[in-house]
Design an enzyme around this catalytic site. Structure first.
Site, PDB file in Angstrom:
ATOM      1  N   SER A  70       0.619  -1.574  -0.094  1.00 25.74           N
ATOM      2  CA  SER A  70      -0.102  -0.387   0.307  1.00 25.74           C
ATOM      3  C   SER A  70       0.708   1.101  -0.244  1.00 25.74           C
ATOM      4  O   SER A  70       1.638   1.547  -0.682  1.00 25.74           O
ATOM      5  CB  SER A  70      -0.700  -0.064   1.146  1.00 25.74           C
ATOM      6  OG  SER A  70      -1.937   1.236   1.157  1.00 25.74           O
ATOM      7  N   HIS A  93      -7.573  -5.228  -0.998  1.00 26.00           N
ATOM      8  CA  HIS A  93      -6.145  -4.673  -0.839  1.00 26.00           C
ATOM      9  C   HIS A  93      -5.321  -5.357   0.179  1.00 26.00           C
ATOM     10  O   HIS A  93      -3.722  -5.493  -0.285  1.00 26.00           O
ATOM     11  CB  HIS A  93      -6.322  -3.401  -0.623  1.00 26.00           C
ATOM     12  CG  HIS A  93      -5.561  -2.399  -1.009  1.00 26.00           C
ATOM     13  ND1 HIS A  93      -4.975  -1.828  -1.742  1.00 26.00           N
ATOM     14  CD2 HIS A  93      -4.690  -1.740   0.884  1.00 26.00           C
ATOM     15  CE1 HIS A  93      -3.488  -1.276  -1.276  1.00 26.00           C
ATOM     16  NE2 HIS A  93      -3.672  -1.019  -0.032  1.00 26.00           N
ATOM     17  N   ASP A 100      -8.155  -5.227  -5.762  1.00 32.42           N
ATOM     18  CA  ASP A 100      -7.781  -4.241  -4.939  1.00 32.42           C
ATOM     19  C   ASP A 100      -8.880  -2.900  -5.073  1.00 32.42           C
ATOM     20  O   ASP A 100      -8.992  -2.343  -6.891  1.00 32.42           O
ATOM     21  CB  ASP A 100      -6.747  -3.408  -5.283  1.00 32.42           C
ATOM     22  CG  ASP A 100      -6.192  -2.429  -4.055  1.00 32.42           C
ATOM     23  OD1 ASP A 100      -6.620  -1.974  -3.573  1.00 32.42           O
ATOM     24  OD2 ASP A 100      -4.991  -2.558  -4.234  1.00 32.42           O
TER      25      ASP A 100
END
Length: 460
Positions: free
Chosen positions: A280, A406, A372
């Protein structure tokens, strides 16, 4: 073969771990609310061997280690329900259950028997862990203190009613995050705030920097587990920890450069370069580090952005401004969650926000979740690959995972499908389907280890 843990009823709650005991003022119950006083007595009839629940490894294991679960002493083809419970460090309870049927010999081995329904279905030997769901909505399972384990409770119930069957067997198992012999070394050197994890034997070992996302603070559980695979891994904080900046408005690469130099100069870290591993926001910063800094041989980017997001990246007299936020493209799901996947301007439109990956001589591995909803991870990986190749650099490997969300964690963590996003200050959907996400996490863990061993070598 590992020893077998067998716990046979009846059990007493007074022997349970302290944090799992019920209040003394309440009736004696377990985590599911089953009272000892109300538990049915065994049915009369022919005596037989008691039901036992066995786990291998016995007693304790590392979180990323498979756990073999078996039940013995059942009647032929007896229907049973297995259920698990785990309390996190905030006392939030996670639970899962699945229905099974014993074989003709009265045995049940989750490595061979498919679940007939419940929290999951099919042949899923570790489903009772990755399918755990929190009692508190939109809650993510995290481990902040790697020096203590999570305590997993397992129960076997007669029949296919997860809350009403007669209790047949119970076991308690510790899932640890600090592998045996791994050394935990807090780091406070210059401006660097981190924790270094070193394998048992003296090095030098290939070194890796581990970066998490926008949650801030210092998360160690991924670094500690990875150190058990033969790496010197430094979990690096970069904001909202100790005396570091409280926000992410500016990210100065000089801080990360100091961390790289610290790790490279450590006597138990082999050179000539190190690896880095980011997810991320940590993936975005990992790309920036590989673009601006020297000494980074290999980088694994998990669902990272190729553009600066939420703050400006600085290195000396250069800067990469953040892409614009497109509020009009944010959608709401039927569950009342924000879907922000289209909420960022493309770095192809705002080219000044594109991190200059073409400067890097790092070998990259991009691990991408195709469901995601935090941002367009697959698009970012492909654009980074195009730019690298356009400048004569090595084509990076990109591995995509359909229906994965994600937050890719080490194996057997449950899916965090939705939750608070600190940059948005709202609950958003992160995407993913539990089974596919669980399979992706197992493969990601294997892929990144193989990649780092190949690119960085092994212990000297």
């Amino acid at each position: 073969m590992a020893a077998t843990l067998s716990l046979i009823l009846p059990f007493v709650w007074e022997a349970a771990p302290r944090g799992l005991r019920p209040p003394r003022s309440c009736p004696v119950t377990n985590q599911w609310g089953w009272s000892k006083r109300s538990r049915p007595r065994p049915l009369p009839g022919k005596l037989r061997d008691p039901t036992t629940l066995s786990l291998e490894p016995a007693g304790r294991s590392c979180w990323d280690e498979p756990l073999r679960i078996a039940v013995r002493g059942l009647t032929p083809e007896q229907p049973v329900t297995l259920r698990t419970a785990l309390s996190d460090e905030k006392a939030v309870l996670f639970r899962a259950h699945a229905r099974y049927r014993a074989d003709a010999g009265g045995e049940l081995d989750l490595a061979r028997a498919p679940a007939l329904g419940g929290s999951f279905a099919g042949l899923e030997p570790m489903g009772l862990l990755w399918a755990l769901e929190p009692d508190r909505p939109l809650w993510r399972l995290l481990k902040r203190d790697v020096q203590t384990p999570f305590v997993l409770e397992l129960e076997v119930l007669d029949g296919h009613e997860p809350d009403g069957g007669r209790l047949l067997a119970r076991a308690v198992h510790e899932r640890h995050f600090l592998p045996p012999g791994v050394r935990r070394v807090p780091v406070r050197a210059g401006r660097v705030r981190a924790t270094l994890f070193l394998p048992l034997e003296p090095g030098p070992y290939p070194g890796i920097i581990d970066l998490f996302g926008v949650g801030g603070g210092l998360l160690e559980y991924r670094a500690s587990l990875l150190a058990g695979k033969g790496f010197a891994v430094m979990a690096l904080a970069y904001y909202n920890y100790d005396d570091l900046p409280k926000g992410m408005d500016t990210m100065r690469m000089e801080y990360f450069e100091e961390a790289v130099n610290y790790l490279l100069s450590h006597p138990e870290v082999k050179g000539p370069g190190i690896g880095l591993f980011g997810i991320s926001k940590g993936g975005e910063l990992g790309l920036a580090m590989a673009s601006f800094l020297k000494g980074i041989t290999a980088a694994v980017i998990i669902n990272g952005s190729v553009a600066a997001v939420g703050g400006t990246i600085y290195y000396k007299d250069e800067s990469v401004p953040p892409v614009s936020i497109l509020k009009d493209r944010v959608k709401m799901t039927k569950d009342g969650l924000m879907d922000i996947v289209d909420g960022l301007q493309s770095p192809l439109v705002e080219s000044k926000s594109f991190i200059p990956v073409e400067r890097s001589d790092t070998t990259f591995l991009f691990l991408v979740s195709q469901d995601d909803h935090n941002w367009k991870s697959e698009f970012y990986a492909n654009e980074a690959s195009k730019r690298l190749q356009a400048h004569g650099k090595e084509k990076p490997q990109i591995i995509c995972y359909a229906e994965a969300g994600h937050y890719i964690e080490p194996p057997y963590f449950p899916l965090c499908k939705a939750g608070i996003h600190l940059l948005v200050s709202a609950n958003i959907t992160f995407g993913g389907e539990p089974k596919a996400h669980a399979m992706a996490q197992v493969d990601v863990w294997q892929q990144l280890q193989a990649f780092f061993h190949k690119q960085l070598g092994d212990k000297n």
